[in-house]
Design an enzyme around this catalytic site. Sequence first.
Site, PDB file in Angstrom:
ATOM      1  N   LEU A 140       0.882  -1.167   0.000  1.00  0.00           N
ATOM      2  CA  LEU A 140       0.000   0.000   0.000  1.00  0.00           C
ATOM      3  C   LEU A 140       0.922   1.220   0.000  1.00  0.00           C
ATOM      4  O   LEU A 140       2.008   1.176   0.581  1.00  0.00           O
ATOM      5  CB  LEU A 140      -0.878   0.039   1.263  1.00  0.00           C
ATOM      6  CG  LEU A 140      -1.865  -1.122   1.469  1.00  0.00           C
ATOM      7  CD1 LEU A 140      -2.565  -0.972   2.818  1.00  0.00           C
ATOM      8  CD2 LEU A 140      -2.895  -1.166   0.353  1.00  0.00           C
ATOM      9  N   ASP A 141       0.489   2.320  -0.627  1.00  0.00           N
ATOM     10  CA  ASP A 141       1.266   3.564  -0.570  1.00  0.00           C
ATOM     11  C   ASP A 141       1.486   3.939   0.894  1.00  0.00           C
ATOM     12  O   ASP A 141       0.657   3.621   1.765  1.00  0.00           O
ATOM     13  CB  ASP A 141       0.499   4.726  -1.225  1.00  0.00           C
ATOM     14  CG  ASP A 141       0.283   4.529  -2.718  1.00  0.00           C
ATOM     15  OD1 ASP A 141       0.901   3.619  -3.283  1.00  0.00           O
ATOM     16  OD2 ASP A 141      -0.516   5.292  -3.293  1.00  0.00           O
ATOM     17  N   ALA A 142       2.553   4.668   1.163  1.00  0.00           N
ATOM     18  CA  ALA A 142       2.868   5.073   2.543  1.00  0.00           C
ATOM     19  C   ALA A 142       1.686   5.773   3.209  1.00  0.00           C
ATOM     20  O   ALA A 142       1.410   5.562   4.390  1.00  0.00           O
ATOM     21  CB  ALA A 142       4.098   5.981   2.561  1.00  0.00           C
TER      22      ALA A 142
END
Length: 310
Positions: A140-142
Amino acid sequence: MSDHRSLPVPDGLEGERLDAALSRLFGLSRTRAAELITAGDVLVDGRVPSSKSDRVSGGAWLDVTLPPPPAPVVAVPEPVPGMTVLYEDDDILVVDKPIGVAAHPTVGWTGPTVLGGLLGAGHRVATSGAAERQGIVHRLDANTTGVMVVAKSETAYSRLKRAFKERTVSKRYHALVQGHPDPLRGTIDAPIDRHPSGDGRFAVVAGGKPSVTHYDTVEAFRAASLLEIGLETGRTHQIRVHMSAVRHPCVGDLQYGADPTLAARLGMTRQWLHAVRLGFDHPATGEPVTFESPYPADLARALELVRDES
């Protein structure tokens, strides 16, 4: 130590741009190839090329000085505040990833990671794959929160990697987007690749990787819509890029064209995007399992404000 290479241009690359030819020959990104040309680290038949877009001829002699490979990035084991383990057995760990945490370490990222957090809390993870990505089977994106699975056993790692590759995993996200998509339920099928600007963003680009996003409106408000989103593919920033491409960016996603005034009014400092549900066949038992994550505080608060304004 840098690495010097001398070789002729293969006939199959006749007529290619110099940066594209270097990219193909040495496995570099086009951006990195262009940087080498600009820095004077590339000679064609003993001469400095005038531009990265020069066309190469088959048999022309290349002298290239390649930079040393970057040092491997490794996860620093340290507990991550706010990251909870939703489920654990001998094969898998399912975590609820908080904001500001990357899946695994990468060059240039100095913040906390899921992998480092698990190791720091004493969990065992699979050692398959690259050292910096051990156990990580998807990302997942940060600044995207929500449910994420990590492999503990080597069997789980290989089976989950295959499941994600073969798209047998059910990934469900909720996104609060600006405006009202028309139709209210639909599919966005548009290829994605790095944005031509080279600024780290991604974009819908002809010839990019095939990318398919399904969305359905859960609730419509005056200024925004809450969508449930299913992914067929898992490209970097896929939901953010696709929603921006149809002019309904995720609320708060300033990187992809969201309205800063609306973001400020709702107190959003990141994209309103949450991995709400993850379903797959358990890698050891084959039984279908599903895990869910509630909205974190910042998303729940913004959603209430949008509801109240409507």
